[in-house]
Scaffold this motif. Structure first.
Motif, PDB file in Angstrom:
ATOM      1  N   ARG A   9      -7.057   6.810 -10.386  1.00 35.12           N
ATOM      2  CA  ARG A   9      -6.620   6.959  -8.996  1.00 35.12           C
ATOM      3  C   ARG A   9      -5.725   8.186  -8.871  1.00 35.12           C
ATOM      4  N   ASP A  29       1.269  -0.702   1.194  1.00 36.12           N
ATOM      5  CA  ASP A  29      -0.168  -0.890   0.971  1.00 36.12           C
ATOM      6  C   ASP A  29      -0.962   0.401   1.154  1.00 36.12           C
ATOM      7  N   GLU A  30      -0.432   1.329   1.916  1.00 35.72           N
ATOM      8  CA  GLU A  30      -1.089   2.616   2.095  1.00 35.72           C
ATOM      9  C   GLU A  30      -0.822   3.554   0.919  1.00 35.72           C
ATOM     10  N   ASN A  75      -2.113   1.439  -4.035  1.00 36.05           N
ATOM     11  CA  ASN A  75      -3.340   0.642  -3.944  1.00 36.05           C
ATOM     12  C   ASN A  75      -4.324   1.139  -5.001  1.00 36.05           C
ATOM     13  N   ASP A  76      -5.590   0.780  -4.873  1.00 37.81           N
ATOM     14  CA  ASP A  76      -6.556   1.179  -5.903  1.00 37.81           C
ATOM     15  C   ASP A  76      -6.928   2.663  -5.824  1.00 37.81           C
ATOM     16  N   GLN A 120      -1.099   5.875  -6.304  1.00 35.40           N
ATOM     17  CA  GLN A 120       0.150   5.294  -6.793  1.00 35.40           C
ATOM     18  C   GLN A 120       1.269   6.286  -6.528  1.00 35.40           C
TER      19      GLN A 120
END
Length: 158
Positions: free
Chosen positions: A37, A64-65, A68-69, A72
């Motif tokens: 990522r 969350d924005e 996440n996957d 980072q």
């Protein structure tokens, strides 16, 4: 450019490696974060300062924005781990706060964001892709607030 001559990495260039302890003393390696990522590397001058607190709280409020996957967040300052741990606990940050305290400012210097006069990080922000290349960056002078909406757009465009 800093007094040591390092310039911040430019878009398309390989980002310098970053290996620093987080607020809990655990080593974090940029090369491991970007395996699958992007990393949003946010350099900031001081824990507990009003501008830095506001900028990082905006990231935390939109966690969350920014974590996440796809991405980072890694926030970096020259503060010691103990100060970063207290600040993270006080503000509820749920992302790594990395300490470039010792050797003082070495990572900030490598990234071209060390203010050699004050010994603090300048407000440099870099989006690093999985190939370890700089995909986006933003530089702000000390005392100038980072326009956080720009960070949202950079991450949203992934």
């Amino acid at each position: 450019m800093t007094a040591a001559g390092a310039a911040p990495p430019v878009i398309g260039e390989r980002a310098p490696e970053l290996v620093l302890p987080d607020q809990h003393g655990e080593l974090v390696r940029l090369s491991e974060v970007v395996l699958d990522r992007h990393a949003l590397v946010v350099f900031f001058p001081f824990a507990f300062s009003s501008i830095c607190t506001g900028e990082l709280l905006d990231i935390q409020l939109n966690i969350d924005e920014f974590v996440n996957d796809k991405v980072q967040v890694l926030a970096v300052s020259c503060d010691p781990t103990y100060a970063l741990r207290a600040w993270a606990a006080h503000e509820g940050y749920r992302f790594p706060l990395l300490s470039d305290f010792w050797p003082h400012g070495r990572a900030c210097r490598d990234w071209g964001v060390l203010d050699e006069t004050s010994g603090t990080a300048r407000r440099g922000t870099f989006l690093i892709d999985p190939s370890h290349a700089v995909r986006w960056s933003l530089q702000q002078e000390s005392g100038q607030i980072r326009e956080v909406g720009v960070l949202h757009r950079a991450v949203r465009d992934l």
